[in-house]
Design a protein around this motif. Structure first.
Motif, PDB file in Angstrom:
ATOM      1  N   ILE A  70      61.316  45.240   1.442  1.00 32.47           N
ATOM      2  CA  ILE A  70      61.727  46.466   0.781  1.00 32.47           C
ATOM      3  C   ILE A  70      61.482  47.647   1.730  1.00 32.47           C
ATOM      4  O   ILE A  70      60.832  47.507   2.757  1.00 32.47           O
ATOM      5  CB  ILE A  70      60.961  46.701  -0.541  1.00 32.47           C
ATOM      6  N   ASP A  71      62.029  48.791   1.350  1.00 30.88           N
ATOM      7  CA  ASP A  71      61.735  50.035   2.063  1.00 30.88           C
ATOM      8  C   ASP A  71      60.474  50.631   1.454  1.00 30.88           C
ATOM      9  O   ASP A  71      60.402  50.862   0.240  1.00 30.88           O
ATOM     10  CB  ASP A  71      62.909  51.004   1.932  1.00 30.88           C
ATOM     11  N   LEU A  72      59.465  50.862   2.273  1.00 31.57           N
ATOM     12  CA  LEU A  72      58.183  51.382   1.808  1.00 31.57           C
ATOM     13  C   LEU A  72      58.165  52.909   1.886  1.00 31.57           C
ATOM     14  O   LEU A  72      58.835  53.496   2.739  1.00 31.57           O
ATOM     15  CB  LEU A  72      57.056  50.794   2.659  1.00 31.57           C
ATOM     16  N   PRO A  73      57.400  53.557   1.025  1.00 34.45           N
ATOM     17  CA  PRO A  73      57.370  55.028   1.045  1.00 34.45           C
ATOM     18  C   PRO A  73      56.675  55.551   2.304  1.00 34.45           C
ATOM     19  O   PRO A  73      55.832  54.878   2.906  1.00 34.45           O
ATOM     20  CB  PRO A  73      56.576  55.380  -0.211  1.00 34.45           C
ATOM     21  N   ALA A  74      57.036  56.748   2.706  1.00 34.72           N
ATOM     22  CA  ALA A  74      56.465  57.345   3.914  1.00 34.72           C
ATOM     23  C   ALA A  74      54.967  57.562   3.777  1.00 34.72           C
ATOM     24  O   ALA A  74      54.212  57.441   4.745  1.00 34.72           O
ATOM     25  CB  ALA A  74      57.159  58.680   4.211  1.00 34.72           C
ATOM     26  N   THR A  75      54.503  57.881   2.570  1.00 30.72           N
ATOM     27  CA  THR A  75      53.086  58.112   2.321  1.00 30.72           C
ATOM     28  C   THR A  75      52.516  56.947   1.529  1.00 30.72           C
ATOM     29  O   THR A  75      53.082  56.549   0.496  1.00 30.72           O
ATOM     30  CB  THR A  75      52.884  59.414   1.532  1.00 30.72           C
ATOM     31  N   VAL A  76      51.399  56.407   2.002  1.00 34.10           N
ATOM     32  CA  VAL A  76      50.760  55.291   1.300  1.00 34.10           C
ATOM     33  C   VAL A  76      50.114  55.820   0.017  1.00 34.10           C
ATOM     34  O   VAL A  76      49.368  56.808   0.060  1.00 34.10           O
ATOM     35  CB  VAL A  76      49.683  54.626   2.188  1.00 34.10           C
ATOM     36  N   PRO A  77      50.391  55.212  -1.124  1.00 32.47           N
ATOM     37  CA  PRO A  77      49.729  55.650  -2.355  1.00 32.47           C
ATOM     38  C   PRO A  77      48.212  55.531  -2.229  1.00 32.47           C
ATOM     39  O   PRO A  77      47.695  54.741  -1.435  1.00 32.47           O
ATOM     40  CB  PRO A  77      50.271  54.668  -3.410  1.00 32.47           C
ATOM     41  N   ALA A  78      47.495  56.324  -3.002  1.00 34.30           N
ATOM     42  CA  ALA A  78      46.032  56.272  -2.975  1.00 34.30           C
ATOM     43  C   ALA A  78      45.568  54.853  -3.286  1.00 34.30           C
ATOM     44  O   ALA A  78      46.107  54.208  -4.202  1.00 34.30           O
ATOM     45  CB  ALA A  78      45.457  57.243  -3.996  1.00 34.30           C
ATOM     46  N   PRO A  79      44.622  54.338  -2.518  1.00 34.71           N
ATOM     47  CA  PRO A  79      44.171  52.956  -2.728  1.00 34.71           C
ATOM     48  C   PRO A  79      43.689  52.705  -4.154  1.00 34.71           C
ATOM     49  O   PRO A  79      42.885  53.461  -4.692  1.00 34.71           O
ATOM     50  CB  PRO A  79      43.023  52.804  -1.724  1.00 34.71           C
ATOM     51  N   SER A  80      44.208  51.655  -4.745  1.00 34.02           N
ATOM     52  CA  SER A  80      43.794  51.270  -6.091  1.00 34.02           C
ATOM     53  C   SER A  80      43.313  49.820  -6.123  1.00 34.02           C
ATOM     54  O   SER A  80      42.841  49.353  -7.156  1.00 34.02           O
ATOM     55  CB  SER A  80      44.957  51.451  -7.080  1.00 34.02           C
ATOM     56  N   THR A  81      43.462  49.116  -5.003  1.00 38.39           N
ATOM     57  CA  THR A  81      43.013  47.729  -4.924  1.00 38.39           C
ATOM     58  C   THR A  81      42.273  47.530  -3.602  1.00 38.39           C
ATOM     59  O   THR A  81      42.348  48.367  -2.699  1.00 38.39           O
ATOM     60  CB  THR A  81      44.202  46.744  -4.976  1.00 38.39           C
ATOM     61  N   GLY A  82      41.589  46.414  -3.487  1.00 37.70           N
ATOM     62  CA  GLY A  82      40.865  46.123  -2.258  1.00 37.70           C
ATOM     63  C   GLY A  82      40.888  44.639  -1.943  1.00 37.70           C
ATOM     64  O   GLY A  82      40.966  43.802  -2.850  1.00 37.70           O
ATOM     65  N   ILE A  83      40.865  44.312  -0.671  1.00 36.87           N
ATOM     66  CA  ILE A  83      40.778  42.928  -0.246  1.00 36.87           C
ATOM     67  C   ILE A  83      39.641  42.792   0.770  1.00 36.87           C
ATOM     68  O   ILE A  83      39.232  43.774   1.388  1.00 36.87           O
ATOM     69  CB  ILE A  83      42.099  42.422   0.382  1.00 36.87           C
ATOM     70  N   GLN A  84      39.135  41.577   0.907  1.00 43.78           N
ATOM     71  CA  GLN A  84      38.118  41.274   1.899  1.00 43.78           C
ATOM     72  C   GLN A  84      38.686  40.254   2.876  1.00 43.78           C
ATOM     73  O   GLN A  84      39.234  39.229   2.461  1.00 43.78           O
ATOM     74  CB  GLN A  84      36.851  40.712   1.252  1.00 43.78           C
ATOM     75  N   LEU A  85      38.574  40.555   4.160  1.00 43.48           N
ATOM     76  CA  LEU A  85      39.048  39.654   5.204  1.00 43.48           C
ATOM     77  C   LEU A  85      37.851  39.089   5.956  1.00 43.48           C
ATOM     78  O   LEU A  85      36.928  39.820   6.307  1.00 43.48           O
ATOM     79  CB  LEU A  85      39.949  40.404   6.190  1.00 43.48           C
ATOM     80  N   SER A  86      37.884  37.787   6.184  1.00 38.94           N
ATOM     81  CA  SER A  86      36.880  37.152   7.016  1.00 38.94           C
ATOM     82  C   SER A  86      37.638  36.468   8.144  1.00 38.94           C
ATOM     83  O   SER A  86      38.319  35.456   7.927  1.00 38.94           O
ATOM     84  CB  SER A  86      36.082  36.124   6.211  1.00 38.94           C
ATOM     85  N   ALA A  87      37.584  37.042   9.332  1.00 37.17           N
ATOM     86  CA  ALA A  87      38.454  36.594  10.416  1.00 37.17           C
ATOM     87  C   ALA A  87      37.657  36.137  11.630  1.00 37.17           C
ATOM     88  O   ALA A  87      36.590  36.663  11.932  1.00 37.17           O
ATOM     89  CB  ALA A  87      39.412  37.711  10.816  1.00 37.17           C
ATOM     90  N   GLY A  88      38.200  35.164  12.303  1.00 37.62           N
ATOM     91  CA  GLY A  88      37.618  34.655  13.539  1.00 37.62           C
ATOM     92  C   GLY A  88      38.702  33.990  14.360  1.00 37.62           C
ATOM     93  O   GLY A  88      39.887  34.272  14.181  1.00 37.62           O
ATOM     94  N   ASP A  89      38.328  33.095  15.236  1.00 39.08           N
ATOM     95  CA  ASP A  89      39.314  32.381  16.040  1.00 39.08           C
ATOM     96  C   ASP A  89      40.018  31.330  15.186  1.00 39.08           C
ATOM     97  O   ASP A  89      39.384  30.617  14.396  1.00 39.08           O
ATOM     98  CB  ASP A  89      38.650  31.687  17.229  1.00 39.08           C
ATOM     99  N   ALA A  90      41.335  31.245  15.355  1.00 34.30           N
ATOM    100  CA  ALA A  90      42.133  30.234  14.664  1.00 34.30           C
ATOM    101  C   ALA A  90      42.830  29.369  15.696  1.00 34.30           C
ATOM    102  O   ALA A  90      43.458  29.885  16.624  1.00 34.30           O
ATOM    103  CB  ALA A  90      43.164  30.903  13.750  1.00 34.30           C
ATOM    104  N   ASP A  91      42.702  28.072  15.543  1.00 35.26           N
ATOM    105  CA  ASP A  91      43.391  27.127  16.426  1.00 35.26           C
ATOM    106  C   ASP A  91      44.652  26.637  15.741  1.00 35.26           C
ATOM    107  O   ASP A  91      44.698  26.481  14.517  1.00 35.26           O
ATOM    108  CB  ASP A  91      42.490  25.932  16.751  1.00 35.26           C
ATOM    109  N   GLY A  92      45.680  26.366  16.530  1.00 33.57           N
ATOM    110  CA  GLY A  92      46.920  25.862  15.956  1.00 33.57           C
ATOM    111  C   GLY A  92      47.966  25.613  17.020  1.00 33.57           C
ATOM    112  O   GLY A  92      47.707  25.710  18.223  1.00 33.57           O
TER     113      GLY A  92
END
Length: 265
Positions: A70-92
């Protein structure tokens, strides 16, 4: 006068041979042919405008009401949700799907938690130019980090790409793009691929390729990352203009979100 026994035996033998010779052949067991997947592409008669007509399984590409991108708006709406990322090296492995260059992860390099549900990284692939646009403008490219939870529900993390300094984090992926048919093993530092700001857009959408399955949660980072002109050119040489046009937003709402990153040791 009774017939001689040897004459009777001979007659029965001839009759048996005759019956065997005239018997219809044993029918071969029927085998149901396996249907070949419908061929689709990004242009011409098999392009996005025709996807829904190519296969009954692609119907959502034409009649779906929650399609991506989709076409996203120029301004990001005020944050209303949150996510947690746990990142490291990925093999593939890096290989060519026929529509994009893809890194298929082993499922251990990165996890993402959204609404108390854990998703693991399945694969990363690239589109040139971007599929999502911002205020009507596409970016030079877009990465899709496809995640799935234990039930198979999908969440896709989209990262827009602009021309600028080369991306060292993506170098292993891009370096293999020119000979991805060899399915080379690479290691990706997923945390280093992410942009410095994890502010993002969120909305409910679909796969951007057939069968255009809906009920896919999209998280599109508002801050792009950079790749060099040469790196973008390498991806473009592999698959040029492999981007579906933007789709109507309809009654959906785009919300803003934030994220916290924990780097695995």
């Amino acid at each position: 006068m009774s017939a001689r026994p040897w004459l009777i035996t001979s007659a029965l033998t001839v009759a048996a041979v005759t019956l065997v010779g005239c018997a219809p052949p044993t029918p071969e067991p029927s085998v149901t042919p396996v249907a070949e997947p419908a061929h689709w592409s990004y242009d011409g008669a098999s392009g996005p405008a025709s996807w829904a007509e190519l296969d009954p399984g692609f119907a959502a590409c034409g009649v779906g009401t929650a399609q991506s991108p989709i076409d996203l708006p120029a301004t990001v709406p005020a944050p209303s949700t949150g996510i947690q990322l746990s990142a490291g090296d990925a093999d593939g492995d890096v290989f060519d799907t026929g529509h994009a260059v893809e890194f298929e992860a082993d499922g251990e390099g990165e996890t993402l938690t959204f609404a108390d549900d854990a998703y693991s990284l399945q694969q990363i692939h690239a589109h040139v130019p971007s599929e999502h646009t911002v205020n009507g403008r596409p970016a030079a490219g877009e990465l899709h980090l496809v995640h799935a939870d234990a039930a198979g529900k999908l969440l896709v993390l989209g990262i827009l790409v602009t021309e600028g300094p080369a991306s060292d984090a993506l170098a292993p992926f891009i370096d293999e793009a020119t000979h991805a048919a060899d399915e080379e093993d690479v290691t990706m530092d997923v945390s280093a691929v992410l942009p410095p700001s994890l502010e993002h857009y969120e909305y409910s959408g679909s796969l951007t390729t057939p069968p255009c399955t809906e009920d896919v949660h999209w998280v599109v980072m508002s801050t792009p990352i950079s790749m060099s002109v040469e790196q973008i050119g390498t991806l473009e040489d592999a698959h040029s203009h492999n981007a579906r046009p933007t789709q109507p937003l309809g009654g959906r709402v785009v919300v803003g979100g934030s994220a916290e990153l924990g780097v695995e040791g």
